[in-house]
Design an enzyme around this catalytic site. Structure first.
Site, PDB file in Angstrom:
ATOM      1  N   VAL B  14     -30.626 -16.258  -3.707  1.00 20.94           N
ATOM      2  CA  VAL B  14     -32.000 -16.212  -3.196  1.00 20.94           C
ATOM      3  C   VAL B  14     -32.263 -17.380  -2.238  1.00 20.94           C
ATOM      4  CG1 VAL B  14     -34.449 -16.252  -3.821  1.00 20.94           C
ATOM      5  CG2 VAL B  14     -32.819 -14.980  -5.233  1.00 20.94           C
ATOM      6  N   ARG B  49     -20.563 -26.634   0.345  1.00 18.83           N
ATOM      7  CA  ARG B  49     -20.893 -25.237   0.572  1.00 18.83           C
ATOM      8  C   ARG B  49     -22.331 -25.106   1.104  1.00 18.83           C
ATOM      9  NH1 ARG B  49     -23.606 -22.299  -2.383  1.00 18.83           N
ATOM     10  NH2 ARG B  49     -23.714 -20.027  -2.229  1.00 18.83           N
ATOM     11  N   LYS B 105     -38.993 -16.737 -13.565  1.00 18.09           N
ATOM     12  CA  LYS B 105     -39.870 -16.039 -14.518  1.00 18.09           C
ATOM     13  C   LYS B 105     -39.717 -16.564 -15.934  1.00 18.09           C
ATOM     14  CE  LYS B 105     -37.241 -13.786 -12.484  1.00 18.09           C
ATOM     15  NZ  LYS B 105     -36.401 -12.988 -11.602  1.00 18.09           N
ATOM     16  N   GLY B 134     -39.431  -9.004  -7.506  1.00 17.66           N
ATOM     17  CA  GLY B 134     -38.808  -9.404  -6.242  1.00 17.66           C
ATOM     18  C   GLY B 134     -39.705  -9.318  -5.037  1.00 17.66           C
ATOM     19  N   GLY B 187     -21.916  -4.529  -9.180  1.00 16.95           N
ATOM     20  CA  GLY B 187     -22.699  -5.737  -8.959  1.00 16.95           C
ATOM     21  C   GLY B 187     -24.162  -5.609  -9.335  1.00 16.95           C
ATOM     22  N   LYS B 205     -41.308 -11.039 -17.191  1.00 13.16           N
ATOM     23  CA  LYS B 205     -42.174 -10.578 -16.100  1.00 13.16           C
ATOM     24  C   LYS B 205     -43.447  -9.934 -16.647  1.00 13.16           C
ATOM     25  CE  LYS B 205     -38.034  -9.813 -13.287  1.00 13.16           C
ATOM     26  NZ  LYS B 205     -36.964  -8.809 -13.029  1.00 13.16           N
TER      27      LYS B 205
END
Lengths: 449, 449
Positions: B14, B49, B105, B134, B187, B205
């Site tokens: 994110v 990185r 959250k 999201g 994934g 949430k």
């Protein structure tokens, strides 16, 4: 802190809903806003009826200017509608230093530039969540919730009357005229339904969404507007067989130009019936409900759904604006969300493209003589024009009644994307074929993926 | 005006999305916010990185406290996750006078009360649009878009992993374990999927949405949490035959007590698999997508749909918060939207009800001996408990393989609303019947009308 005082101009369906919800939920609203919000003055031509609706504690007058002139009133709600007196009153309220909340999409889509400029100059807010999609907070989503995004397109079912009619046509196999009568009987369509069924109301709303999505001035005069009066039950049925539903969509799209494809930079702004894949959520929005899909480059597709009209759903949006204004009315301009989402000095001059330059795909229905070679001729014209075909559906020939008649059939063609001008030219050529027997039906198609 | 400077703690999926979208759309965002917004400093344990991701112009450090200590930084984005160091850093950032944006959250559902109180005391904002669903601006819709309403209930598909698994189970007739493996391979599920499949993530949430909807403190410890690991392909199939889909929903509901029905005043807060009528829009939300339905007394049902996870969709929400804060960071407290939608001094003390007091309807599947009188006994127990039956589906008996075996069959029962304690007692009685051969499956059902 004493409650913020609100004056209401026009207490019809939405006005009385606003008054009632504000009173019923006053405690809940105050807990959120941090301050009470009260309609203390109402202007309506029918004073007696208005007074009956609001009870003895509220001042009712017939002259809207008395509300605007009242120094205790901080916010004026305009629910008169139309371009005439409503415009004058909104401008006078702004000049008097009042914040304005309005549900008047027609007024803002046509005169928004003048109104927002006046408000900015005077340092007041003009809020209009109720002007688009009723109770759905779509203005807030576009203007505040999706600020990270370069918005690519917005497409919405933003007129409940026409969505109700289309739902009935599909469910019951009705033709337009019959479904319209039913909608009128049930109160979903007005006695004079022109603004709804011709797409004008949806175009007002699409115009406002285009401004907010792309940061361009409101330009209703540039919108392409086509209603649903020409739709037949047959097209709805054929669309279904091909996996599509027909919806009246308000669409606005950012278009990166491509010279090689004869495409200019600009914004598409259009309202017309549209085939949408049946599996999309928006294709399953039935009855008088509204829904808007927004495509942003970061977030992808988001969808907003709810009641797009009615007394309390619209009141919900009006009151949300009152709460926003209550929070921000003493703030400086930098803290307020710009009227059209982008700062007034940062508006884009991207042009709204003429319909001939719009790029979309198409559903075509041709009534043809059932003879060898007809399909070859038709597809040849499309190939010549560089329009590629996605699917063809050819019906069995109808039964022939008289001896002189040729067997006839319907040919349905789905195309891939092309520029509308190309399609117009191709349709003209196909129409000129002697084997094409009636006017060609053309409905645009959007994948909304 | 010089850009507002932002410090980023944690540049994973994110974080890098946030950095990239902010840079890519910087012009568009500045046109909206009226001011540039720049991430000028990043803290991440993997400095090399991180530096590679952000390029040479941005300071990268391994120590998050160096970001918090930087006086040029106005806003800190916390994307570390979890309750541990993230909590310490958020509180330190607040103490240092920084506004905070977080997608965490878990942290807010458990420690929100402490964090929001610290922020209010210090006069800074803590924004968390990214913490729920999201990229869907659902926090904004609940907190600002629907302020007119007395919200009655909120129900959402707020975990993409489990919705993906349930979609696969239904589409392909898979059992849970197989669908989970597929989700992991693609994934959509993590190597350790516990938080998702056991409903914990959804409960975090739902806890935040309950607070915002009803103006109660965050109370994750009171939430009822049940995941999808016990669901079988058979139940999904039976549900479909009865016109329902099974979704993992986060539900929070305001409940007016009714002594005659053994119901107390309070708030329901629960996550569990749920039958939803197939014709509802939310029942048709497939794959990893999220959707939330909100019922308000004025607006009715509104629905919000979009991507609930992923790099750029979540970044979309983080950046929307940055824009809101940029607008309001010099404003006084009255101009800001309260963290939990209601003013801190106007929170409600409505209790979160224990699961035994929740009112809902049920799907029951009983494996029974295919003998006369079984159904009579089962329905008799329900009648005795005052639970009325909506529908019964009895399967043909399965083929019997060995001689000693009794013919068996499935009986599926849909009930009307009742208190969960009643249902628990009835299930215990039914389970004790010798003709009920295996554990009874119970899935709750919501009409969401």
């Amino acid at each position: 802190m004493k409650p913020i005082q609100v004056g209401l101009l026009g207490i019809g369906v939405v006005g009385s809903g606003t008054f009632n919800v504000l009173r019923r939920n006053q405690e809940e609203i105050q807990r959120r806003a941090g301050r009470g919000i009260e309609i203390t003055m109402v202007a309506d031509l029918n004073v007696a009826r208005a007074q009956e609706l609001v009870g003895p504690g509220v001042t009712v007058v017939s002259d809207a200017r008395a509300v605007i002139a009242n120094p205790d009133i901080d916010i004026v709600i305009e629910l008169i509608g139309g371009y005439g007196i409503a415009k004058t009153l909104v401008l006078e309220a702004i000049a008097a230093g009042k914040h304005v909340v309005t549900a008047n999409k027609a007024l803002l889509a046509v005169h928004g530039t003048e109104i927002f400029a006046a408000a900015s100059a005077k340092g007041v807010m003009v809020a209009f969540e109720a002007a688009v999609a009723g109770g759905i907070p779509i203005i807030k989503a576009l203007r505040e919730g999706l600020t990270a995004n370069r918005i690519q397109w917005v497409a919405g079912i933003i007129n409940g009357t026409t969505n109700f009619i289309l739902s009935e046509m599909r469910d019951k196999g009705l033709d337009f005229a019959v479904a319209l009568k039913e909608a009128q009987a049930l109160g979903y369509a007005e006695a004079d339904p022109t603004f709804d069924i011709e797409g004008v109301d949806a175009a007002h709303k699409a115009t406002l969404m285009a401004s907010i999505a792309f940061g361009v001035p409101v330009q209703f005069d540039k919108a392409y507007v086509e209603g649903i009066t020409q739709l037949g039950a047959a097209d709805i049925k054929y669309a279904e067989q091909l996996g599509y539903r027909i919806k009246l969509l308000g669409i606005t799209k950012r278009r990166q130009g491509d010279v090689s494809k004869r495409q200019a930079d600009g914004i598409e702004l259009r309202v017309h019936p549209c085939l949408v894949p049946a599996k999309r959520l928006i294709a399953n929005v039935e009855g008088a409900m509204n829904a808007v899909v927004v495509n942003g480059d970061a977030v992808g597709n988001t969808l907003y759904y709810g009641k797009g009209a009615g007394s309390e759903p619209t009141a919900s949006a009006v009151i949300a604006d009152l709460v926003d204004i209550t929070r921000l009315h003493t703030a400086d301009a930098a803290q307020r969300v710009p009227h059209l989402a982008f700062q007034p000095n940062a508006m884009s001059d991207l042009v709204v493209l003429p319909m001939s330059e719009v790029v979309t795909s198409y559903y075509l229905r041709l009534r043809v003589a059932d003879e060898t070679g007809v399909l070859t001729k038709v597809t040849g014209i499309l190939a010549e024009a560089g329009i590629s075909i996605d699917a063809v559906l050819q019906r069995e020939a109808d039964e022939v009644c008289g001896e002189s008649q040729v067997p006839q059939t319907d040919v349905i063609i789905l195309t891939h994307d092309c520029v509308e001008a190309c399609m117009n030219a191709a349709i003209a050529q196909m129409q000129a074929l002697p084997t094409v027997l009636g006017p060609i039906t053309r409905i645009r198609k959007e994948e909304l993926a």
